[in-house]
Scaffold this active site. Structure first.
Site, PDB file in Angstrom:
ATOM      1  N   HIS A 243     -64.487 -68.641  19.748  1.00  0.00           N
ATOM      2  CA  HIS A 243     -64.352 -67.212  20.053  1.00  0.00           C
ATOM      3  C   HIS A 243     -65.274 -66.922  21.246  1.00  0.00           C
ATOM      4  CE1 HIS A 243     -63.165 -63.130  18.155  1.00  0.00           C
ATOM      5  NE2 HIS A 243     -63.672 -62.854  19.333  1.00  0.00           N
TER       6      HIS A 243
ATOM      7  N   GLU B 247     -56.877 -59.392  13.770  1.00  0.00           N
ATOM      8  CA  GLU B 247     -57.765 -58.306  14.204  1.00  0.00           C
ATOM      9  C   GLU B 247     -56.933 -57.064  14.445  1.00  0.00           C
ATOM     10  OE1 GLU B 247     -60.203 -58.955  17.691  1.00  0.00           O
ATOM     11  OE2 GLU B 247     -60.766 -60.959  17.014  1.00  0.00           O
TER      12      GLU B 247
ATOM     13  N   ARG C  56     -62.995 -63.636   8.103  1.00  0.00           N
ATOM     14  CA  ARG C  56     -62.748 -64.418   9.309  1.00  0.00           C
ATOM     15  C   ARG C  56     -63.994 -64.354  10.197  1.00  0.00           C
ATOM     16  NH1 ARG C  56     -60.092 -62.796  14.694  1.00  0.00           N
ATOM     17  NH2 ARG C  56     -60.194 -64.807  15.716  1.00  0.00           N
TER      18      ARG C  56
HETATM   19  C1  FCB Z   1     -60.792 -58.562  20.824  1.00  0.00           C
HETATM   20  C2  FCB Z   1     -61.817 -59.624  20.519  1.00  0.00           C
HETATM   21  C3  FCB Z   1     -62.891 -59.192  19.585  1.00  0.00           C
HETATM   22  C4  FCB Z   1     -63.288 -57.753  19.787  1.00  0.00           C
HETATM   23  C5  FCB Z   1     -62.088 -56.849  19.861  1.00  0.00           C
HETATM   24  C6  FCB Z   1     -62.408 -55.386  20.040  1.00  0.00           C
HETATM   25  O1  FCB Z   1     -60.275 -58.792  22.097  1.00  0.00           O
HETATM   26  O2  FCB Z   1     -61.193 -60.772  19.984  1.00  0.00           O
HETATM   27  O3  FCB Z   1     -63.957 -60.086  19.725  1.00  0.00           O
HETATM   28  O4  FCB Z   1     -64.122 -57.634  20.863  1.00  0.00           O
HETATM   29  O5  FCB Z   1     -61.246 -57.258  20.882  1.00  0.00           O
END
Ligand code: FCB
Length: 447
Positions: A122, A354, A78
């Site tokens: 992003h 994530e 990703r």
């Molecule tokens: C999230 C973001 C990512 C990264 C992580 C730790 O909020 O999407 O870019 O910074 O936190």
């Protein structure tokens, strides 16, 4: 310990974002983004760090793809696309060299047998659009839809998993209300207008992406919050409901139900900060995404707090393990959040897009990075993802944050989230112990 096996076809990935890893901030016609401006402003980012070089992934991507394939064995990667590389002024002239970069990246991934999952936004908004008002200005909606159109027309034949946005709550709230992220504004009204325009941009872009990318699956990525109450009092219970509604329902209700949640509307109306909603807006926004990406790191424990304007809640620090970000390690909260999301909105597919942890890593004398705490973190959180699956939540995959140590926004390079260590002096990559463990998880589809 019992062996945990994930469903066949479960997608194992790792995630990154353009501004955090690419560097090459002025290469090949890239325009400036709000993060270039913000990080160059003294006092905004720790140690004055910027993403100008970062992991130099723009130049080193072939090596990074080899790392993904040979050392980790990723199914999927990703990444995000930098809008200012594609349209340096936000709209208007297209920069072919910017599109060419992602073209090469996607081809390289496919050749390596790695499925690309692309995020269109992003957080690196072209500065030119911020100069015209940024997310609080309605003109950004058409600019975004045009950007999505240009990009998916070029890559949509090969990229079949699209995410329109990453963590809209973060870039609107931290960017336009809390002032912690770019562009560093502090206005509630700007925040809510920004939210509304993000929702319209998402809703407008989805059909365009579907048209440009046959059979693609189109979703978005939210940092959903899990909140627990500091006590059993009715006031603290109500604070939890507000915390969830503020961060979760405010986005999920418009998408899945075509309306903003009434409890928060009442608060925002009282404060006179509701955004302008034009006829037809909510219908343009409503539409279940093909999948929901969930980014999850920690939970909040909240209590009623009259000293906090509008929201009237604050979080209560917890004992127990915390990461370098000061975030509590709370794996079970991920299970609870997934159940809550599934029971309330019934998304067709879910991914963890994530999940990960920052710890103070060091390269040992043996040349390795023994990040046992991160390894444990992953094992505990994955156990809870699996638990949700066994109870029926339609999880399709998991992406570790992050493939590489990188530029952690306002924290600069001080926080390392990678399963791969990056020596920023030499750009050497070292797969950490957590990354080696993750490679085995992928190979065995479990642990
Ligand atoms: C999230 C973001 C990512 C990264 C992580 C730790 O909020 O999407 O870019 O910074 O936190």
């Amino acid at each position: 310990m019992a062996k945990i096996t994930f469903p066949d076809g479960f997608v194992w990935g790792a995630a990154t974002a353009s501004y955090q890893i690419e560097g090459a901030a002025t290469a090949d016609g890239r325009g400036a983004s709000i993060w270039d401006t913000f990080s160059a402003t003294p006092g905004k980012v720790l140690n004055g760090d910027t993403g100008a070089v970062a992991c130099d992934h723009y130049n080193r991507y072939p090596d990074d793809i080899r790392l993904m394939r040979d050392q980790i064995g990723l199914d999927a990667y990703r990444f995000s696309i930098a809008w200012p590389r594609i349209l340096p002024q936000g709209d208007g002239a297209v920069n072919p060299a910017g599109l060419d970069f992602y073209d090469r990246l996607v081809d390289g991934l496919l050749e390596a047998g790695i499925t690309p999952y692309a995020t269109l936004f992003h957080w690196d908004l072209p500065q030119a659009l911020e100069d015209r008002g940024g997310w609080p200005h309605r003109g950004v909606v058409d600019a975004y839809i045009n950007y999505a159109d240009v990009t998916t027309r070029r890559l949509g034949d090969r990229v079949k998993h699209w995410m329109t946005f990453n963590e809209p709550w973060v870039f609107t709230f931290l960017g336009y209300c809390a002032g912690i992220h770019a562009p560093g504004k502090t206005s509630w009204a700007d925040y809510l207008a920004g939210m509304h325009h993000f929702l319209l941009a998402h809703g407008g872009a989805v059909p365009v992406i579907r048209q440009n990318s046959a059979d693609a699956s189109v979703g978005l990525v939210l940092n959903l919050n899990w909140a627990d109450a500091a006590s059993d009092s009715a006031e603290d219970q109500a604070a939890v409901a507000r915390a969830m509604s503020f961060q979760n329902n405010w986005i999920l209700d418009p998408l899945y139900r075509g309306e903003y949640p009434a409890d928060m509307v009442a608060l925002y109306d009282e404060a006179g900060i509701m955004p302008e909603i034009r006829d037809g807006d909510m219908a343009r926004i409503q539409g279940a995404p093909d999948f929901l990406g969930v980014n999850f790191y920690t939970r909040l424990v909240v209590r009623h707090d009259d000293s906090v304007e509008i929201l009237r809640f604050s979080d209560v620090p917890q004992s127990g393990e915390h990461t370098e970000m000061g975030w509590e390690v709370s794996p079970e909260s991920l299970y609870r959040l997934l159940m809550w999301t599934w029971q309330n909105y019934a998304p067709e597919h879910l991914y963890i897009t994530e999940n990960g942890a920052a710890f103070a890593d060091e390269v040992s004398a043996d040349g390795a990075v023994h990040d046992e705490r991160r390894l444990n973190f992953y094992r505990e959180y994955l156990t809870n993802v699996h638990r949700a699956i066994t109870e029926g939540v339609p999880m399709r995959g998991y992406f570790a944050w992050s493939l590489l140590d990188n530029f952690e926004w306002a924290e600069g390079y001080s926080k390392r989230f990678g399963i791969t260590y990056v020596d920023y002096e030499t750009q050497q990559r070292i797969l950490k112990d957590s990354g080696k463990w993750y490679a085995q998880v992928i190979e065995n589809n479990g642990f």
